[in-house]
Design a protein around this motif. Structure first.
Motif, mmCIF file in Angstrom:
data_model
loop_
_atom_site.group_PDB
_atom_site.id
_atom_site.type_symbol
_atom_site.label_atom_id
_atom_site.label_comp_id
_atom_site.label_asym_id
_atom_site.label_seq_id
_atom_site.Cartn_x
_atom_site.Cartn_y
_atom_site.Cartn_z
ATOM 1 N N UNK A 105 1.664 -0.774 0.152
ATOM 2 C CA UNK A 105 0.108 0.232 -0.120
ATOM 3 C C UNK A 105 0.813 0.829 -0.173
ATOM 4 N N UNK A 106 1.837 1.360 0.574
ATOM 5 C CA UNK A 106 2.939 2.376 0.568
ATOM 6 C C UNK A 106 3.393 2.872 -0.857
ATOM 7 N N UNK A 107 2.832 2.096 -1.782
ATOM 8 C CA UNK A 107 3.524 2.459 -3.399
ATOM 9 C C UNK A 107 2.650 3.002 -4.371
ATOM 10 N N UNK A 108 0.945 2.919 -3.472
ATOM 11 C CA UNK A 108 0.289 3.430 -4.022
ATOM 12 C C UNK A 108 0.745 5.151 -4.669
ATOM 13 N N UNK A 109 0.562 5.842 -4.118
ATOM 14 C CA UNK A 109 0.967 6.915 -4.196
ATOM 15 C C UNK A 109 2.268 7.778 -4.290
ATOM 16 N N UNK A 110 2.933 7.852 -5.422
ATOM 17 C CA UNK A 110 4.921 7.877 -4.650
ATOM 18 C C UNK A 110 5.290 9.837 -5.499
ATOM 19 N N UNK A 111 5.700 9.876 -5.555
ATOM 20 C CA UNK A 111 6.752 10.923 -6.192
ATOM 21 C C UNK A 111 7.592 10.588 -6.665
ATOM 22 N N UNK A 112 8.310 10.647 -8.112
ATOM 23 C CA UNK A 112 9.293 10.459 -8.769
ATOM 24 C C UNK A 112 10.026 11.437 -8.959
ATOM 25 N N UNK A 113 11.829 11.840 -9.482
ATOM 26 C CA UNK A 113 12.108 12.299 -10.279
ATOM 27 C C UNK A 113 12.757 13.561 -8.945
ATOM 28 N N UNK A 114 12.833 13.338 -7.985
ATOM 29 C CA UNK A 114 13.891 13.143 -6.889
ATOM 30 C C UNK A 114 14.900 13.713 -7.291
ATOM 31 N N UNK A 115 16.006 14.698 -5.816
ATOM 32 C CA UNK A 115 17.218 14.130 -6.433
ATOM 33 C C UNK A 115 17.912 15.780 -6.916
ATOM 34 N N UNK A 116 17.295 16.678 -7.827
ATOM 35 C CA UNK A 116 17.545 17.892 -8.492
ATOM 36 C C UNK A 116 17.699 17.247 -9.935
ATOM 37 N N UNK A 117 19.069 18.061 -10.538
ATOM 38 C CA UNK A 117 19.276 18.099 -11.850
ATOM 39 C C UNK A 117 19.225 16.140 -12.252
ATOM 40 N N UNK A 118 20.065 15.330 -11.753
ATOM 41 C CA UNK A 118 20.445 14.077 -11.680
ATOM 42 C C UNK A 118 19.167 13.115 -11.517
ATOM 43 N N UNK A 119 17.629 13.622 -10.529
ATOM 44 C CA UNK A 119 16.847 12.528 -10.498
ATOM 45 C C UNK A 119 15.523 13.186 -11.264
ATOM 46 N N UNK A 120 15.672 14.089 -12.234
ATOM 47 C CA UNK A 120 14.643 13.467 -13.114
ATOM 48 C C UNK A 120 13.474 14.689 -12.586
ATOM 49 N N UNK A 121 12.167 15.493 -12.977
ATOM 50 C CA UNK A 121 11.712 16.238 -12.536
ATOM 51 C C UNK A 121 10.220 15.504 -12.254
ATOM 52 N N UNK A 122 10.550 15.783 -10.955
ATOM 53 C CA UNK A 122 9.800 16.208 -9.908
ATOM 54 C C UNK A 122 8.267 15.545 -10.401
ATOM 55 N N UNK A 123 7.390 14.439 -9.762
ATOM 56 C CA UNK A 123 5.505 14.709 -10.565
ATOM 57 C C UNK A 123 5.218 13.431 -9.332
ATOM 58 N N UNK A 124 4.123 13.590 -9.610
ATOM 59 C CA UNK A 124 2.985 12.414 -8.459
ATOM 60 C C UNK A 124 3.219 11.029 -9.803
ATOM 61 N N UNK A 125 3.044 9.935 -8.968
ATOM 62 C CA UNK A 125 2.849 9.168 -9.597
ATOM 63 C C UNK A 125 1.782 7.798 -8.882
ATOM 64 N N UNK A 126 2.764 6.347 -9.271
ATOM 65 C CA UNK A 126 2.506 5.407 -7.924
ATOM 66 C C UNK A 126 2.571 4.182 -9.146
ATOM 67 N N UNK A 127 2.778 3.118 -7.893
ATOM 68 C CA UNK A 127 2.482 1.673 -8.617
ATOM 69 C C UNK A 127 1.154 1.020 -8.452
ATOM 70 N N UNK A 128 0.572 0.271 -9.451
ATOM 71 C CA UNK A 128 -0.620 -0.891 -9.716
ATOM 72 C C UNK A 128 0.235 -2.231 -9.485
ATOM 73 N N UNK A 129 -0.081 -2.775 -9.272
ATOM 74 C CA UNK A 129 0.343 -4.674 -8.703
ATOM 75 C C UNK A 129 0.509 -4.291 -10.048
ATOM 76 N N UNK A 130 1.226 -6.091 -11.319
ATOM 77 C CA UNK A 130 1.572 -6.425 -12.145
ATOM 78 C C UNK A 130 0.371 -6.356 -13.154
ATOM 79 N N UNK A 131 -0.775 -7.275 -12.622
ATOM 80 C CA UNK A 131 -2.226 -7.797 -13.003
ATOM 81 C C UNK A 131 -3.024 -6.099 -13.300
#
Length: 555
Positions: free
Chosen positions: A171-197
């Motif tokens: 459940x901790x992966x339902x809502x995440x933020x990716x792209x943190x870490x400055x220029x080397x981390x990319x563009x920050x944005x909200x996203x999340x994970x689905x179970x593979x199925x």
């Protein structure tokens, strides 16, 4: 004995011996150990499969533990073989998340299992991993393009619908933020994970006709929009070729065996409350090419899995089931009659009687397709003779063929009466199924027909967001796609608290999603969880392995 102990009490035949039973030579197999193999797609015989009979197993509205569709599917398959019919079971692959969550193993139960049970419930042949990697490759390409200076497509990060995938309940992966870490981390944005199925890659795999079709469907995946409002598809990121490459082995169905040493094919496993909820078209066609009967299943109750099996999968594949088996359990019917979950093992004829309208609604829904119905009463040790008699008598008075299914305790021997009824029903079926709606219908008309014909709803309402999205679907030219309704599996309605056979309710469509690669629209009613969490006491806590590699607790 529990499921794992029963599975381990039977010595499986080498997979080449199982293959020989259906006319497949060893040099046609891609071996994954002694007891598993991949099947080449050229074994599909379009002429032969038209002569074989497809049997669909579905269920009444389930309790949280499920009503044993896979157990009945495997038991019925072994029962058909026992009465002299060349039959194969064709089922979905289990997801690791539920295996370590609340559900435990998902390879059948008791003496109606597919084996090797541990392998099937764990990594199997790596199909889920390939799906996960193809999904996440597209995610990586999206974020790479967003931060690119020279090849930027102008994707608006706020509109990106594509999420990463992982085959585990977390459940901790339902809502995440990716792209943190400055220029080397990319563009920050909200996203999340689905179970593979729940990934569209899984849905696409199970709708594809071949590798080229798979690649073409990957190209059509709708990612989100540009800043100018124009849609962006995976083809614009040149993602489809690499994604298909990762799937070159996963597209092949998997051959295993039942405890009765009969052939079984396992392939794919999309969610039924967000996707089509059934194994791949390729696996079903493979089974029909290799046997005279195929017993397959669709997820949850008939209002979700079976409806989509007919209106999406069967229509796309040109297949028509010759009989439908509705799995009913006495415990579930008592639950729908108002008996608390913790008290379902005690006899209660009154609650059972009050729950029968749920069964009747599912029977009526399946009959709307023009296909014969058989009820399989999946027997539990807590069922009393009086309860079984009441249920069977009800089916008899309603003109519904019904039999006890004792596959858990007796394997195929306990499903022979059921097999006889299924053969008669399939022989009596002389016509192809009738879809609930026409593809030319307006989207709202398709939804209305499903809501009223299958769920028994009075009507359908739409949120402001859904109405706006309908206009976008029209603009994109996708309104003629079939619909894949997303709602709770716990009720015939979109309100999980309305058990039994709800009356006088309205379905509310909150929003739409576009699964352009899979080839359907997803009208969403209520909140649909695509990344489950673990329960308070996960099944994982009981799983262990000793110094000799012997697994325990996986059941």
């Amino acid at each position: 004995m529990n499921d794992l102990q029963i599975a381990n009490s039977v010595t499986p035949l080498p997979i080449q011996q199982i293959a020989a039973k259906i006319g497949i030579s060893s040099d046609q197999l891609d071996f994954y150990g002694k007891y598993k193999a991949k099947l080449p797609l050229d074994l599909i015989d379009e002429q032969k499969l038209k002569q074989s009979k497809l049997i669909l197993v579905t269920a009444i509205t389930p309790t949280p533990a499920g009503e044993g569709k896979t157990t009945v599917t495997i038991g019925l398959n072994d029962g058909l073989n026992r009465i002299g019919k060349a039959s194969l079971a064709v089922i979905r692959e289990p997801s690791l998340g539920p295996v370590f969550g609340i559900k435990g193993g998902a390879a059948g139960g008791g003496w109606s299992q597919v084996i090797p049970m541990e392998d099937i419930n764990l990594h199997f042949t790596g199909d889920f991993h390939a799906i996960e990697k193809a999904n996440n490759l597209l995610s990586a390409l999206i974020d790479n393009n967003i931060q690119s200076k020279s090849r930027n497509l102008g994707i608006d990060p706020r509109t990106v619908l594509w999420k990463r995938a992982m085959d585990m309940n977390d459940r901790a992966l339902r809502a995440t933020i990716v792209g943190l870490g400055g220029k080397n981390g990319g563009m920050p944005r909200e996203t999340g994970f689905n179970i593979t199925a729940a990934s569209e890659v899984m849905a696409i795999l199970c709708m594809s006709k071949n590798l080229e079709d798979l690649k073409a469907r990957f190209a059509k995946i709708y990612i989100g929009d540009r800043f100018d409002g124009m849609p962006v598809f995976a083809s614009e990121l040149n993602a489809h070729g690499a994604m298909a490459t990762l799937m070159k082995e996963a597209i092949k169905p998997n051959l295993v065996q039942t405890l009765g040493q009969n052939p079984a094919i396992i392939h794919g496993g999309p969610f039924a409350n967000i996707a089509q909820g059934t194994n791949s078209i390729l696996a079903t066609k493979m089974g029909l090419s290799l046997g005279d009967y195929v017993v397959t299943e669709a997820g949850f109750g008939s209002d979700l899995g079976a409806e989509k099996f007919f209106n999406i999968k069967s229509r796309a594949a040109g297949l028509s089931p010759r009989a439908v088996v509705i799995v009913a359990t006495i415990r579930a019917l008592k639950y729908h009659g108002g008996k608390p979950l913790k008290e379902l093992t005690s006899e209660d004829l009154s609650a059972l009687g009050k729950g029968l309208p749920n069964l009747q609604r599912h029977v009526d829904s399946i009959r709307s397709f023009g296909v014969p119905v058989v009820v399989a009463v999946n027997v539990f040790s807590s069922d009393t003779d009086a309860e079984k008699k009441l249920l069977l008598n009800y089916c008899q008075t309603q003109g519904i063929p019904a039999a006890l299914s004792e596959g858990w305790a007796k394997g195929g021997e306990g499903c022979m009466n059921l097999a006889d009824l299924v053969v008669k029903a399939a022989d009596d079926c002389k016509q192809d199924f009738k879809p609930t709606y026409d593809l030319e219908d307006e989207v709202t008309e398709k939804i209305r027909k499903v809501a009223q014909t299958i769920y028994g709803a009075d009507g359908v309402e739409y949120s402001t967001v859904a109405k706006s999205q309908l206009k976008k679907i029209e603009k994109l030219g996708m309104s003629k796609l079939p619909i894949c309704m997303a709602k709770t599996q716990k009720s015939l309605s979109d309100n999980e608290k309305l058990i039994g056979r709800p009356m006088g309710f309205t379905i509310t469509i909150r929003e739409f999603e576009i699964a352009a690669g899979a080839g359907f629209l997803i009208p969403i009613a209520g909140e649909i969880l695509r990344m489950p969490g673990l329960p308070e006491v996960p099944s994982a806590e009981t799983v262990d392995i000793d110094e000799n590699g012997v697994i325990s607790g996986l059941f």
